[in-house]
Design a protein around this motif. Structure first.
Motif, short mmCIF file in Angstrom:
data_model
loop_
_atom_site.label_atom_id
_atom_site.label_comp_id
_atom_site.label_asym_id
_atom_site.label_seq_id
_atom_site.Cartn_x
_atom_site.Cartn_y
_atom_site.Cartn_z
N VAL A 30 0.87 -1.18 0.00
CA VAL A 30 0.00 0.00 0.00
C VAL A 30 0.91 1.23 0.00
O VAL A 30 2.02 1.18 0.53
CB VAL A 30 -0.97 0.05 1.22
CG1 VAL A 30 -2.01 -1.04 1.13
CG2 VAL A 30 -0.23 -0.01 2.54
N ILE A 31 0.41 2.30 -0.61
CA ILE A 31 1.20 3.54 -0.68
C ILE A 31 0.63 4.52 0.33
O ILE A 31 -0.56 4.83 0.32
CB ILE A 31 1.15 4.15 -2.10
CG1 ILE A 31 1.60 3.10 -3.13
CG2 ILE A 31 2.02 5.41 -2.17
CD1 ILE A 31 1.46 3.56 -4.58
N LEU A 32 1.49 5.00 1.21
CA LEU A 32 1.08 5.96 2.24
C LEU A 32 1.09 7.37 1.64
O LEU A 32 1.62 7.58 0.55
CB LEU A 32 2.06 5.88 3.43
CG LEU A 32 1.84 4.74 4.43
CD1 LEU A 32 2.00 3.39 3.80
CD2 LEU A 32 2.80 4.88 5.59
N PRO A 33 0.56 8.35 2.38
CA PRO A 33 0.65 9.73 1.88
C PRO A 33 2.12 10.13 1.68
O PRO A 33 2.99 9.75 2.47
CB PRO A 33 0.03 10.56 3.00
CG PRO A 33 -0.84 9.60 3.76
CD PRO A 33 -0.17 8.27 3.65
N GLU A 34 2.38 10.89 0.63
CA GLU A 34 3.75 11.37 0.38
C GLU A 34 4.04 12.59 1.27
O GLU A 34 3.12 13.17 1.84
CB GLU A 34 3.93 11.74 -1.10
CG GLU A 34 3.31 13.06 -1.53
CD GLU A 34 1.80 13.02 -1.67
OE1 GLU A 34 1.19 11.95 -1.53
OE2 GLU A 34 1.21 14.11 -1.92
N ALA A 35 5.31 12.95 1.38
CA ALA A 35 5.66 14.12 2.19
C ALA A 35 6.91 14.78 1.65
O ALA A 35 7.67 14.18 0.89
CB ALA A 35 5.91 13.69 3.65
N LYS A 36 7.08 16.03 2.03
CA LYS A 36 8.33 16.73 1.72
C LYS A 36 8.97 17.06 3.04
O LYS A 36 8.30 17.51 3.96
CB LYS A 36 8.04 18.01 0.95
CG LYS A 36 9.32 18.78 0.61
CD LYS A 36 9.01 20.00 -0.22
CE LYS A 36 10.29 20.59 -0.80
NZ LYS A 36 11.25 21.06 0.20
N ASP A 37 10.26 16.81 3.16
CA ASP A 37 10.90 17.19 4.41
C ASP A 37 11.89 18.33 4.19
O ASP A 37 12.23 18.67 3.07
CB ASP A 37 11.48 15.99 5.17
CG ASP A 37 12.93 15.71 4.87
OD1 ASP A 37 13.38 16.14 3.82
OD2 ASP A 37 13.60 15.07 5.70
N TYR A 38 12.30 18.93 5.27
CA TYR A 38 13.16 20.11 5.26
C TYR A 38 14.42 19.76 6.04
O TYR A 38 14.39 19.70 7.26
CB TYR A 38 12.41 21.31 5.88
CG TYR A 38 11.23 21.72 5.03
CD1 TYR A 38 11.35 22.78 4.14
CD2 TYR A 38 10.04 21.01 5.04
CE1 TYR A 38 10.29 23.14 3.31
CE2 TYR A 38 8.97 21.35 4.22
CZ TYR A 38 9.11 22.42 3.35
OH TYR A 38 8.06 22.76 2.52
N LYS A 39 15.50 19.48 5.29
CA LYS A 39 16.68 18.89 5.94
C LYS A 39 17.63 19.91 6.54
O LYS A 39 18.33 19.62 7.50
CB LYS A 39 17.45 18.06 4.91
CG LYS A 39 16.77 16.74 4.56
CD LYS A 39 17.77 15.74 3.99
CE LYS A 39 17.18 14.35 3.90
NZ LYS A 39 16.27 14.16 2.77
N ARG A 40 17.69 21.10 5.94
CA ARG A 40 18.70 22.06 6.41
C ARG A 40 18.24 22.78 7.67
O ARG A 40 17.06 22.99 7.88
CB ARG A 40 19.00 23.10 5.32
CG ARG A 40 19.41 22.53 4.00
CD ARG A 40 20.76 21.84 4.09
NE ARG A 40 21.29 21.62 2.76
CZ ARG A 40 22.11 22.46 2.13
NH1 ARG A 40 22.51 23.57 2.72
NH2 ARG A 40 22.53 22.18 0.93
N ILE A 41 19.21 23.22 8.47
CA ILE A 41 18.89 23.89 9.73
C ILE A 41 18.29 25.27 9.51
O ILE A 41 17.45 25.74 10.28
CB ILE A 41 20.17 23.98 10.63
CG1 ILE A 41 19.84 24.50 12.04
CG2 ILE A 41 21.24 24.88 9.99
CD1 ILE A 41 19.20 23.50 12.93
N GLY A 42 18.73 25.95 8.42
CA GLY A 42 18.36 27.36 8.28
C GLY A 42 17.20 27.59 7.33
O GLY A 42 16.92 26.79 6.43
#
Ligand code: AMP
Ligand code: GLY
Length: 430
Positions: free
Chosen positions: A211-223
């Motif tokens: 099954v495919i879960l909802p996709e997401a975008k993450d924010y990797k940098r500190i600033g």
């Protein structure tokens, strides 16, 4: 059913929160957990890679399902350990064995796997410890920006991207000769740079079905504005505006299907999550990496959007019974903002007393690096809390998250104020 979650971050608090909503869940434990999981479940103070203690705990507490959160116990073979012991092997586990976890544990393995199965990815060459000269000679044939990757687990720090040739050569020497990341950099990949927008897609598979879960975008940098050093993740947004039905269809056909089929073809019995880090290059998906687990903080944005009973899906995954199962997803938005200790991702103090936790309302507060001491909750890590706001629009979800954050504080707290802003710009241009 008695359920044990392994891990101690915001991801594991989010799993505990969602699992606790299921009528199938009787007793819930988290090992080792944090101050947040303690309010929902029993915390067992066992390190995630202490397999004998986890085994003894599982037998003693009649555990019926284990959900492995972080990569370390997966790569070290927690599943293999349980499967090798008669009294443990019938306990269903969500998380692949050592072999499947190589998808995350070795970038060389995962790159070769993608190439074998026709999964679109950046071109790359792998160099071993005694091949520094060859690696530097190869670099001379490549155009900047240069992408260098340590092969093994390096806590999110093993990727170097630079347009400076001298710096790239120096990094290769540091990784291969000076073992900058220990054994993890005894092999290094030099990879083609992909120019696009990133997002993460999550799949739950029992090795046959998925099954495919909802996709997401993450924010990797500190600033803010994606500047400064990489972190474990400073925020996440789901859904992702540019991941429309057409793009997701390509992801399923070109990436998910060949990945699951490839595992099966190679006789890798994979029961667990596959986290697919993707680059959208002009509408075409390219895989940047696989992880053998859910993301953190992506889980904190993804799980709240799942309407289905998560325990039913996790159990079906662990037992190889996913066929015919469907996943229902809310149409709303989730925005997760991570609150960190000042100084993170470098050194930071611990033990700061947190204020406002008891009176917070609106968004859901997931704990990461926290613990209880003398009746107070104190900071106990770099990433301390993950706050998830929900709403009918990205703006509404964002406002809810930041509103709740404004009521919580400790000395030198830091968080990014621009989570979701880039997606809102794309939204308003489309
Ligand atoms: P990884 O640990 O493989 O996820 O890489 C960390 C980050 O480096 C990714 O999230 C991307 O932002 C970036 N990255 C990795 N590989 C590439 C690539 N081939 N081209 C451009 N950016 C990349
Ligand atoms: N947020 C990125 C990860 O969990 O690897």
């Amino acid at each position: 059913m008695n359920i044990l979650i392994i891990g101690s971050g915001g991801r594991e608090h989010a799993f505990a929160w969602k699992i606790k909503q299921s009528p199938l869940c009787n007793q819930l434990f988290v090992a080792p957990g944090n101050a947040g999981t303690a309010s929902l479940a029993g915390n067992a103070p066992i390190p995630v890679d202490d397999f004998p203690q986890l085994a003894a705990f599982s037998i003693e507490n009649k555990i019926d399902l284990i959900v492995i959160g972080p990569e370390v116990p997966l790569v070290k073979g927690l599943r293999d350990y349980f499967e090798s012991r008669a009294e443990l092997k019938s306990i269903p586990i969500v998380g692949p064995g050592k072999e499947g976890a190589q998808l995350e544990g070795s970038k060389d393995f995962s790159k070769q796997f993608m190439l074998r199965h026709g999964v679109p990815t950046a071109q790359a060459r792998t160099f071993h410890a005694n091949e520094t000269a060859e690696a530097i000679a190869f670099l001379k044939t490549v155009k900047p920006p240069f992408v260098l990757k340590a092969d093994g687990l390096a806590a999110g720090k093993g990727v170097i991207i630079t347009s400076d040739r001298i710096e790239a050569e120096q990094s290769i020497r540091e990784m291969l000769e000076e073992k900058k990341f220990g054994d993890a950099s005894s092999r290094v990949l030099i990879e083609e740079f992909l120019d696009g927008i990133e997002l993460s897609v999550f799949v739950l598979t029992d090795g046959n079905d998925y099954v495919i879960l909802p996709e997401a975008k993450d924010y990797k940098r500190i600033g803010e504005g994606d500047t400064g050093p990489n972190t474990g993740g400073m925020g996440a947004v789901s859904p992702v505006v540019f991941a429309d039905a057409d793009f997701m269809k390509k992801v399923e056909e070109q990436v998910i299907k060949p990945t699951v089929a490839g595992l099966k073809k190679e006789n890798i019995d994979y029961k667990g999550f596959i986290f697919i880090g993707l680059m959208n290059v002009g509408g075409a998906p390219f895989v940047i990496e696989y992880n053998a687990r859910m993301g953190d903080p992506e889980t904190e944005a993804v799980l709240p959007r799942i309407k289905s009973d998560i325990v039913e899906l996790l159990l079906a995954t662990a037992k190889g019974e996913l066929k015919g199962k469907e996943i229902a997803i809310e149409k709303d938005y989730a925005v997760t903002v991570v609150m960190v200790s000042g100084g993170y991702p470098d050194s930071y103090p611990k033990g700061k007393v947190m204020k406002g936790l008891n009176t917070s309302s609106g968004a859901t507060v997931f704990h990461a690096g926290t613990k209880s001491k003398d009746g107070q909750v104190i900071t106990d890590g770099g990433r301390v809390l993950a706050i998830t706001g929900r709403g009918k629009s990205l703006e509404e979800a964002k406002q809810q998250a930041y509103q709740t954050i404004s009521g919580i504080s400790w000395e030198d707290v830091y968080f990014r104020k621009d989570i979701g802003v880039d997606l809102q710009k794309i939204e308003s241009n489309s």
